[in-house]
Scaffold this motif. Sequence first.
Motif, PDB file in Angstrom:
ATOM      1  N   TRP A 187     -80.662 -82.857 -49.749  1.00 34.24           N
ATOM      2  CA  TRP A 187     -80.068 -81.678 -49.109  1.00 34.24           C
ATOM      3  C   TRP A 187     -80.810 -80.405 -49.507  1.00 34.24           C
ATOM      4  N   GLU A 246     -75.284 -75.813 -50.465  1.00 35.97           N
ATOM      5  CA  GLU A 246     -75.306 -74.540 -49.732  1.00 35.97           C
ATOM      6  C   GLU A 246     -74.820 -73.398 -50.617  1.00 35.97           C
ATOM      7  N   GLN A 247     -73.774 -73.646 -51.395  1.00 32.90           N
ATOM      8  CA  GLN A 247     -73.275 -72.635 -52.334  1.00 32.90           C
ATOM      9  C   GLN A 247     -74.334 -72.331 -53.390  1.00 32.90           C
ATOM     10  N   ASP A 249     -71.102 -85.068 -47.551  1.00 34.65           N
ATOM     11  CA  ASP A 249     -70.727 -83.765 -46.989  1.00 34.65           C
ATOM     12  C   ASP A 249     -70.308 -82.772 -48.077  1.00 34.65           C
ATOM     13  N   GLU A 250     -69.641 -83.255 -49.118  1.00 31.87           N
ATOM     14  CA  GLU A 250     -69.270 -82.381 -50.240  1.00 31.87           C
ATOM     15  C   GLU A 250     -70.509 -81.936 -50.996  1.00 31.87           C
ATOM     16  N   ARG A 263     -73.439 -81.479 -49.665  1.00 30.13           N
ATOM     17  CA  ARG A 263     -74.049 -80.433 -48.829  1.00 30.13           C
ATOM     18  C   ARG A 263     -73.365 -79.089 -49.073  1.00 30.13           C
ATOM     19  N   ARG A 264     -72.036 -79.103 -49.099  1.00 26.98           N
ATOM     20  CA  ARG A 264     -71.297 -77.851 -49.308  1.00 26.98           C
ATOM     21  C   ARG A 264     -71.697 -77.212 -50.633  1.00 26.98           C
ATOM     22  N   ARG A 265     -71.797 -78.017 -51.665  1.00 28.36           N
ATOM     23  CA  ARG A 265     -72.159 -77.483 -52.985  1.00 28.36           C
ATOM     24  C   ARG A 265     -73.605 -77.012 -53.029  1.00 28.36           C
TER      25      ARG A 265
END
Length: 136
Positions: free
Chosen positions: A24, A125-126, A118-119, A121-123
């Motif tokens: 990612w 991005e953060q 997906d989690e 990816r979220r982390r």
Amino acid sequence: MSTRPTVLFVCVHNAGRSQMAAGWLRHLAGDTVEVRSAGSEPADRINPVAVEAMREVGIDITANTPRKLDWDTAESSDVLITMGCGDVCPVFPGKRYLDWSLDDPAGQGIEAVRPIRDEIRRRVEQLITELGVTTA
């Protein structure tokens, strides 16, 4: 931290979570971040379900291989993100440490691995936002 930060993702086998996170970060940040991953007890190969989950979102991690966590790699990284490797990760003054508590995809089917992917990816991005780098 240099203008091009170095991020090291560490999990036990370096076959699932850390490989997906590295995939990612490479995909989203391009060459603005140096991406590394390693494991305290690396597996022989990447988890095929993790490979499949990442392929579903257009990211190919098949060429990656699990690597053993070594002192020099950890010491030369700006940010160390652990994912269940416990106390085996060395600690260096002045480094940024994050521990991402995530389910282990080992032995899981694709339906269970997708939410982990997906989690992650979220982390990631953060993390990119916190690093202040321009995304690809």
